[in-house]
Design an enzyme around this catalytic site. Structure first.
Site, PDB file in Angstrom:
ATOM      1  N   HIS A  38       0.835  -1.198   0.000  1.00 27.57           N
ATOM      2  CA  HIS A  38       0.000   0.000   0.000  1.00 27.57           C
ATOM      3  C   HIS A  38       0.874   1.253   0.000  1.00 27.57           C
ATOM      4  CE1 HIS A  38      -3.143   2.669   2.138  1.00 27.57           C
ATOM      5  NE2 HIS A  38      -3.355   2.668   0.844  1.00 27.57           N
TER       6      HIS A  38
ATOM      7  N   ASP B 178       7.432   8.021 -20.680  1.00 25.89           N
ATOM      8  CA  ASP B 178       7.658   8.120 -22.114  1.00 25.89           C
ATOM      9  C   ASP B 178       9.125   7.818 -22.400  1.00 25.89           C
ATOM     10  OD1 ASP B 178       9.139  10.517 -21.614  1.00 25.89           O
ATOM     11  OD2 ASP B 178       7.392  11.777 -22.050  1.00 25.89           O
TER      12      ASP B 178
ATOM     13  N   HIS C 281       6.301  19.267 -13.938  1.00 25.68           N
ATOM     14  CA  HIS C 281       7.093  18.184 -14.534  1.00 25.68           C
ATOM     15  C   HIS C 281       8.393  17.983 -13.757  1.00 25.68           C
ATOM     16  CE1 HIS C 281       8.423  15.409 -17.586  1.00 25.68           C
ATOM     17  NE2 HIS C 281       9.481  16.148 -17.872  1.00 25.68           N
TER      18      HIS C 281
ATOM     19  N   TYR D  19       5.172  14.964 -22.004  1.00 24.95           N
ATOM     20  CA  TYR D  19       4.563  14.816 -20.671  1.00 24.95           C
ATOM     21  C   TYR D  19       3.703  13.567 -20.520  1.00 24.95           C
ATOM     22  CZ  TYR D  19       6.216  19.581 -20.605  1.00 24.95           C
ATOM     23  OH  TYR D  19       7.014  20.696 -20.704  1.00 24.95           O
ATOM     24  N   ALA D  20       3.985  12.527 -21.287  1.00 24.28           N
ATOM     25  CA  ALA D  20       3.251  11.263 -21.181  1.00 24.28           C
ATOM     26  C   ALA D  20       3.942  10.389 -20.135  1.00 24.28           C
ATOM     27  CB  ALA D  20       3.168  10.566 -22.527  1.00 24.28           C
ATOM     28  N   ASN D  21       3.789  10.811 -18.888  1.00 27.52           N
ATOM     29  CA  ASN D  21       4.382  10.119 -17.740  1.00 27.52           C
ATOM     30  C   ASN D  21       3.378  10.156 -16.607  1.00 27.52           C
ATOM     31  OD1 ASN D  21       7.263  10.130 -18.833  1.00 27.52           O
ATOM     32  ND2 ASN D  21       6.792  12.308 -18.795  1.00 27.52           N
TER      33      ASN D  21
END
Length: 131
Positions: free
Chosen positions: A20, A28, A98, A120-122
């Protein structure tokens, strides 16, 4: 051989070992990976596999209680931002810069690198519990 679920043995092990609030990163192709953090590199070529594909498959196998994304995603990559909101309507989402997201990756159990080539594909996925 497994019949269902995650077939990648490295990712399967990470997901099984999560407790947890433990976190993993889906990245990316360009996100820097901090030294000392396990990197699972799935990238084959630019765009393959995509961020969306990897997030979707992992979400099928992981209890996710919180997602951290870069605030820049909303304006600089609206398609991915919309995907995240549509795919995870009931999951708490936290937006950070970011630069902050990159700093937070130091605490991840693993970074799973995709071939994604859009900005920014993270995201950071935080584990929940099944009970």
């Amino acid at each position: 051989m497994k019949r269902h679920g995650m077939l990648n043995s490295h990712i399967s092990k990470i997901l099984t070992d999560l407790g947890h609030t433990d976190q993993i990163v889906i990245a990316d192709a360009g996100l820097p990976i901090p030294e000392g953090v396990l990197k699972i590199d799935l990238s084959l070529k630019l765009g393959t596999p995509s961020f969306k594909e990897v997030v979707s498959v992992i979400a099928d196998d992981m209890v996710i209680e919180k997602i951290v994304i870069a605030s820049e995603m909303e304006t600089q990559n609206p398609a991915t931002y919309q995907f995240m909101n549509k795919h995870f309507p009931k999951v708490l989402k936290e937006k950070v810069s970011h630069e902050t997201l990159k700093d937070l990756t130091r605490n991840a159990k693993a970074v799973i690198r995709t071939g994604e080539a859009t900005p920014y594909a993270n995201c950071i996925l935080q584990a929940g519990v099944i009970f």
